[in-house]
Design an enzyme around this catalytic site. Structure first.
Site, PDB file in Angstrom:
ATOM      1  N   HIS A 163       0.826  -1.213   0.000  1.00  0.00           N
ATOM      2  CA  HIS A 163       0.000   0.000   0.000  1.00  0.00           C
ATOM      3  C   HIS A 163       0.859   1.262   0.000  1.00  0.00           C
ATOM      4  O   HIS A 163       2.055   1.218   0.282  1.00  0.00           O
ATOM      5  CB  HIS A 163      -0.909   0.015   1.234  1.00  0.00           C
ATOM      6  CG  HIS A 163      -2.124  -0.845   1.097  1.00  0.00           C
ATOM      7  ND1 HIS A 163      -2.091  -2.201   1.275  1.00  0.00           N
ATOM      8  CD2 HIS A 163      -3.414  -0.535   0.774  1.00  0.00           C
ATOM      9  CE1 HIS A 163      -3.301  -2.703   1.074  1.00  0.00           C
ATOM     10  NE2 HIS A 163      -4.126  -1.715   0.762  1.00  0.00           N
ATOM     11  N   LYS A 175      -0.924   4.954   4.680  1.00  0.00           N
ATOM     12  CA  LYS A 175      -1.871   4.043   5.329  1.00  0.00           C
ATOM     13  C   LYS A 175      -1.493   3.873   6.796  1.00  0.00           C
ATOM     14  O   LYS A 175      -0.334   3.606   7.113  1.00  0.00           O
ATOM     15  CB  LYS A 175      -1.871   2.687   4.607  1.00  0.00           C
ATOM     16  CG  LYS A 175      -2.874   1.708   5.171  1.00  0.00           C
ATOM     17  CD  LYS A 175      -3.134   0.550   4.237  1.00  0.00           C
ATOM     18  CE  LYS A 175      -4.127  -0.444   4.813  1.00  0.00           C
ATOM     19  NZ  LYS A 175      -5.425   0.139   5.165  1.00  0.00           N
TER      20      LYS A 175
END
Ligand code: NAD
Ligand SMILES: O=C(O)C1=N[C@H](C(=O)O)CCC1
Length: 251
Positions: free
Chosen positions: A135, A139
């Site tokens: 990701h 995040k």
């Protein structure tokens, strides 16, 4: 026909701002409120919202959902950080508001939902299985909600099939080298600038491997699932966990 009155909470975030645009563009929906951090939840009642799309942070989601459920407002939730304790608490609130529906989806992209389904189907046939999620570096949680859910589904499928534990002779390891253990499935989290949301499920057996990979390249990938959830959640009282329950994936 009257339009579905939808509010977005977390409206200034990465996925929330995309959801605001998607709701505004949907012909059968009216965006009645768009709340950011610090905005009063009472606006949801005053605006007559029928469905709230909740896209905030793990530290905010419970308070927002308690408010929605107590006021009989259906909710479509993308925020991550779900534990058994949190789900039990949410179910308690829902028990006092039996007509209210809440959909929690670890991932609203159809491709990610299919990845989970394919991984669940394949897992009993391979001795080894590991999950890698990758990701963007902003995040806040690891592993991703999608990876945690994928690992849980894999573990349940393997247990149901009576699969042996995956072979692993590791005798010494640096902390974290073998990833997080989610129900016995190693889950590895990568955070890298340039990425959005990606996942690989690696499966291995004698002489072969299978890799199931999904890539979300833009937040638009989550929008059809969010809009579908908003349309359907009012007819599904109680808690639904996973967008797959609102899809016909066997047809
Ligand atoms: N289920 C899915 O398909 C999916 C897809 C993408 C992201 N997510 C999840 O959605 C969440 C948000 O992700 P993001 O990348 O947009 O994060 P983000 O940090 O960009 O956005 C979160 C927003 O929520 C706001 N916020 C926090 N508390 C609030 C409150 N009480 N009321 C109103 N607003 C509040 C923040 O100020 C911020 O603007 C994360 O948990 C992420 O994992 C889920
Ligand atoms: O960008 C995020 O944050 C994402 N969160 C969800 C998760 O944790 O699985 C879905 C993918 C994007």
């Amino acid at each position: 026909m009257s339009k579905l009155r939808v509010a977005v909470v977390g409206a200034k975030g990465r996925i929330g701002s995309e959801a605001v645009r998607a709701v505004e563009a949907a012909e059968d929906m009216e965006l009645v409120a768009a709340l950011g951090r610090g905005d009063k939840l009472d606006v949801l009642v005053e605006s007559g919202a029928q469905v709230v799309v909740e896209l905030t942070t793990p530290d905010s989601v419970m308070e927002n959902l308690e408010f929605c459920v107590r006021h009989g407002i259906h909710a479509v939730v993308g925020t991550t950080g779900w534990t058994d304790e949190r789900l039990a608490q949410l179910n308690q609130w829902l028990a006092d508001s039996p007509e209210t529906g809440v959909l929690i989806a670890p991932n609203f992209s159809i491709g990610a939902v299919l990845t989970m389904k394919f991984a669940e189907a394949a897992a009993p046939y391979f001795e080894s299985v590991e999950v890698i999620e990758l990701h963007h570096p902003k995040k806040v949680d690891a592993p991703s909600g999608t990876a945690a859910r994928t690992a849980q589904l894999i573990a349940a499928a393997r247990e149901k099939a009576g699969s042996a534990p995956a072979p692993d002779a590791t005798a010494t390891a640096l902390d974290g080298a073998r990833g997080a253990d989610v129900d016995g499935v190693p889950v590895h989290s990568v955070r890298l600038r340039g990425l959005l949301a990606h996942q690989e499920v690696l499966l291995g057996a004698e002489g072969e491997t299978l890799t199931i990979r999904h890539d979300s390249l833009h937040h638009s990938s989550f929008m059809p699932g969010i809009l579908l959830g908003a349309r359907k959640v009012g007819a599904a009282p109680g808690l639904t966990f996973g967008l797959e329950h609102f899809l016909d994936l066997n047809g």
